[in-house]
Structure formats: C-alpha cells, structure tokens
Scaffold this motif. Structure first.
Motif, PDB file in Angstrom:
ATOM      1  N   ALA A  56       0.813  -1.147   0.020  1.00 22.08           N
ATOM      2  CA  ALA A  56       0.463  -0.156  -0.245  1.00 22.08           C
ATOM      3  C   ALA A  56       1.288   1.260  -0.008  1.00 22.08           C
ATOM      4  O   ALA A  56       0.211   2.263  -0.513  1.00 22.08           O
ATOM      5  N   SER A  92       1.550  -2.976   4.004  1.00 26.50           N
ATOM      6  CA  SER A  92       1.816  -3.974   2.685  1.00 26.50           C
ATOM      7  C   SER A  92      -0.256  -3.622   2.705  1.00 26.50           C
ATOM      8  O   SER A  92      -0.631  -3.553   3.761  1.00 26.50           O
ATOM      9  N   VAL A  93      -0.840  -4.305   1.835  1.00 29.82           N
ATOM     10  CA  VAL A  93      -2.255  -4.200   1.652  1.00 29.82           C
ATOM     11  C   VAL A  93      -3.055  -4.873   2.687  1.00 29.82           C
ATOM     12  O   VAL A  93      -3.897  -4.589   3.401  1.00 29.82           O
ATOM     13  N   LEU A 116      -2.891  -2.951   6.204  1.00 27.78           N
ATOM     14  CA  LEU A 116      -3.502  -1.844   6.119  1.00 27.78           C
ATOM     15  C   LEU A 116      -4.749  -2.780   6.464  1.00 27.78           C
ATOM     16  O   LEU A 116      -5.843  -1.646   6.707  1.00 27.78           O
ATOM     17  N   GLN A 117      -5.303  -3.401   5.384  1.00 28.36           N
ATOM     18  CA  GLN A 117      -6.917  -4.433   5.838  1.00 28.36           C
ATOM     19  C   GLN A 117      -7.119  -4.293   7.314  1.00 28.36           C
ATOM     20  O   GLN A 117      -7.845  -4.685   7.921  1.00 28.36           O
ATOM     21  N   THR A 171     -10.577   3.553   4.599  1.00 29.25           N
ATOM     22  CA  THR A 171      -9.019   3.015   3.628  1.00 29.25           C
ATOM     23  C   THR A 171      -8.068   3.748   3.471  1.00 29.25           C
ATOM     24  O   THR A 171      -6.860   3.713   4.175  1.00 29.25           O
ATOM     25  N   ARG A 172      -8.103   4.931   2.987  1.00 31.46           N
ATOM     26  CA  ARG A 172      -7.249   5.185   2.668  1.00 31.46           C
ATOM     27  C   ARG A 172      -6.427   6.942   3.820  1.00 31.46           C
ATOM     28  O   ARG A 172      -5.498   6.958   4.904  1.00 31.46           O
ATOM     29  N   LEU A 219      -4.260   4.535   5.475  1.00 29.88           N
ATOM     30  CA  LEU A 219      -3.287   4.535   5.817  1.00 29.88           C
ATOM     31  C   LEU A 219      -2.730   6.003   5.137  1.00 29.88           C
ATOM     32  O   LEU A 219      -1.402   6.202   6.061  1.00 29.88           O
ATOM     33  N   ASN A 256       1.364   3.168  -3.260  1.00 27.17           N
ATOM     34  CA  ASN A 256      -0.098   3.152  -4.102  1.00 27.17           C
ATOM     35  C   ASN A 256      -0.459   3.832  -4.737  1.00 27.17           C
ATOM     36  O   ASN A 256      -1.287   4.275  -4.586  1.00 27.17           O
ATOM     37  N   TYR A 300      -4.054   4.515  -3.744  1.00 27.26           N
ATOM     38  CA  TYR A 300      -4.384   5.246  -2.690  1.00 27.26           C
ATOM     39  C   TYR A 300      -4.063   6.610  -2.831  1.00 27.26           C
ATOM     40  O   TYR A 300      -4.374   7.122  -1.798  1.00 27.26           O
TER      41      TYR A 300
END
Length: 215
Positions: free
Chosen positions: A34, A43-44, A47-48, A79-80, A83, A182, A185
């Motif tokens: 991410a 990592s994604v 983040l999740q 989510t954004r 991050l 990424n 995002y």
C-alpha cells in the motif's frame, strides 16, 4: 487538506466504513504494498488489518444496525484515511527521532490516566478515541505515544502543532523517508506531509456488498 483532518491530535481518521475491497493495477515497483516508507513496506494486508480493527470495534460499540449503517454511510474513506495515518505516524516518529525526542512508558501511562479521568473511565476514553479519531482500542497507547512526541517536538520548536514550523519538521522527515504510495491510494504530498488523492480513473472501490464507487 483541512487542518483538523490532518491532525486529529495529529491522527484524524474517518470512523468506519464498509471495509472496501479495491481493484486496480497495483504498484509495479512494489507489488502488494500500500505504501513504502523509509524502505519499509506497509502491505495491503497490514492496511486491511488496521481497517478491520476499527470496523470491529465500531461494530461492538454501535450494536444498533440502523445507527451502524448511518456510521458506514457517513465515512466512505476509511481505508485511505487509515493509510494516511499509518504513514503520518512514521513521519512524526522520524521527526521526533531527528530532534532527539523520546517517550517513556511512564509518560504514556500518565497521559492515559489523565485522559481517562476526563473521559469518565477507560472504556469511555476508548470509545471517544474510536468515534472521534478512528483509533481502535488496541492502538490507543500507540496513539498517545505519538501525541506526546508531537507535543515534545512542538515545545522544542517553540511552537504548536498547527504552526508552519512544526509542519516544516514533518516535511523534512517526509523527504528523508522517501514515501511512495500505491497509486490506488493516492500520493504523498511531502510539503504538507499528507496523503492526496490522485486522478486515477481506472481505480474503483468495491464494497462488501459489491457496489462499485469511484475511489
């Protein structure tokens, strides 16, 4: 970006959303990441996990389904925003390190005790941080450490966290960390030490219900 969103005691986040699944071309340079901050991947999956922590805590705090759906509808960028906060945490920590600032466990506990007294107890403080700042209960002490780092940095600079001198220190730290988001995002604005949305029409968010919305 609005100052209050950027700070939230520096860690403002939308409270909760439908944990969107994102579909888009990944970062060719950093597949599965991410963001890359200081050469280290967020990592994604990481983040999740953070997003899910907030979702689960909010679900537990708002058992009424109708109210919970209102919370979901009101916050569509968890989510954004999460991050953004994960990256800003590292930027602030780097700026504090550059200034020779450290925070002890005792200081964190003292701050927490004072805040709990103001809020009306430990649970009340956890709920307040969750609702106002999108901080899951298990991340509360980490957040307080960052608050203390921010306070000490501002004090050292002879300013406060809303003034240009403070954000200049964070901008310097952002430059040192060579932050790479990424594109799905957005991008990282070094001068503002803030995530900004990128114009990527090929990105779309797919919520858990399968509804596609523009990222």
């Amino acid at each position: 970006m609005h100052r209050r969103r950027r700070t939230a005691l520096l860690l403002s986040a939308a409270i909760v959303t439908a944990a969107p699944l994102l579909t888009a071309c990944g970062s060719d340079a950093h597949p599965g990441a991410a963001a890359v901050v200081g050469g280290q991947r967020i990592s994604v999956a990481q983040l999740q996990t953070r997003v899910n922590e907030v979702r689960q805590a909010q679900r537990a705090a708002v058992p009424d389904e109708r109210q919970y759906q209102q919370v979901l509808a009101a916050t569509s960028s968890l989510t954004r925003d999460t991050l953004h906060n994960m990256v800003l945490d590292q930027v602030l920590h780097r700026a504090a390190q550059d200034a020779g600032i450290s925070v002890t466990r005792k200081e964190i506990q003292q701050m927490r005790t004072g805040l709990e007294q103001q809020a009306g107890g430990s649970k009340a403080l956890q709920n307040a941080w969750l609702q106002k700042y999108g901080v899951a209960p298990k991340r509360l002490d980490d957040n307080l450490r960052l608050q203390l780092e921010a306070q000490k940095l501002a004090q050292l600079l002879g300013t406060d966290t809303t003034q240009p001198a403070f954000w200049k220190a964070l901008s310097k730290a952002s430059q040192e960390l060579h932050i790479d988001l990424n594109p799905r995002y957005g991008a990282w604005d070094v001068e503002k030490s803030s995530r900004v949305d990128a114009k990527t029409p090929w990105v779309r968010e797919v919520t858990s219900s399968g509804t596609q919305v523009t990222a």
